[in-house]
Design a protein around this motif. Structure first.
Motif: not given
Length: 79
Positions: A33, A37, A51, A54, A66-69, A71-73, A75
């Motif tokens: 995360l 960011r 966005l 990932r 673990h995968t973090l797009p 778009s999920s990091a 708002a």
């Protein structure tokens, strides 16, 4: 302590993390995360945020843990 590698991908291109970072498994999601960011904040300074990216976190065996797009990091809150 295990080592994890955070690779930046968009489905076409990738930037591979060859060095990795040692951390407990419990810290992987928060580290991903923060990395996402950090990347996004550089884009914001240039006036454009994409966005489509990932972060895929791999363990020392090369398995994705673990995968973090992007778009999920963050708002996006319209004005």
């Amino acid at each position: 302590m295990p080592k994890f590698f955070m690779h930046l991908r968009d489905g076409t291109d990738e930037v591979l993390d060859h060095d990795g970072i040692e951390m407990p498994f419990e810290s992987v999601a928060q580290a991903a995360l923060k990395a996402a960011r950090d990347c996004i904040s550089g884009d914001v300074l240039e006036g454009r945020v994409e966005l489509k990216y990932r972060i895929d976190v791999h363990d020392e065996d090369g398995d994705i843990v673990h995968t973090l797009p992007f778009s999920s990091a963050v708002a996006i809150v319209p004005g």
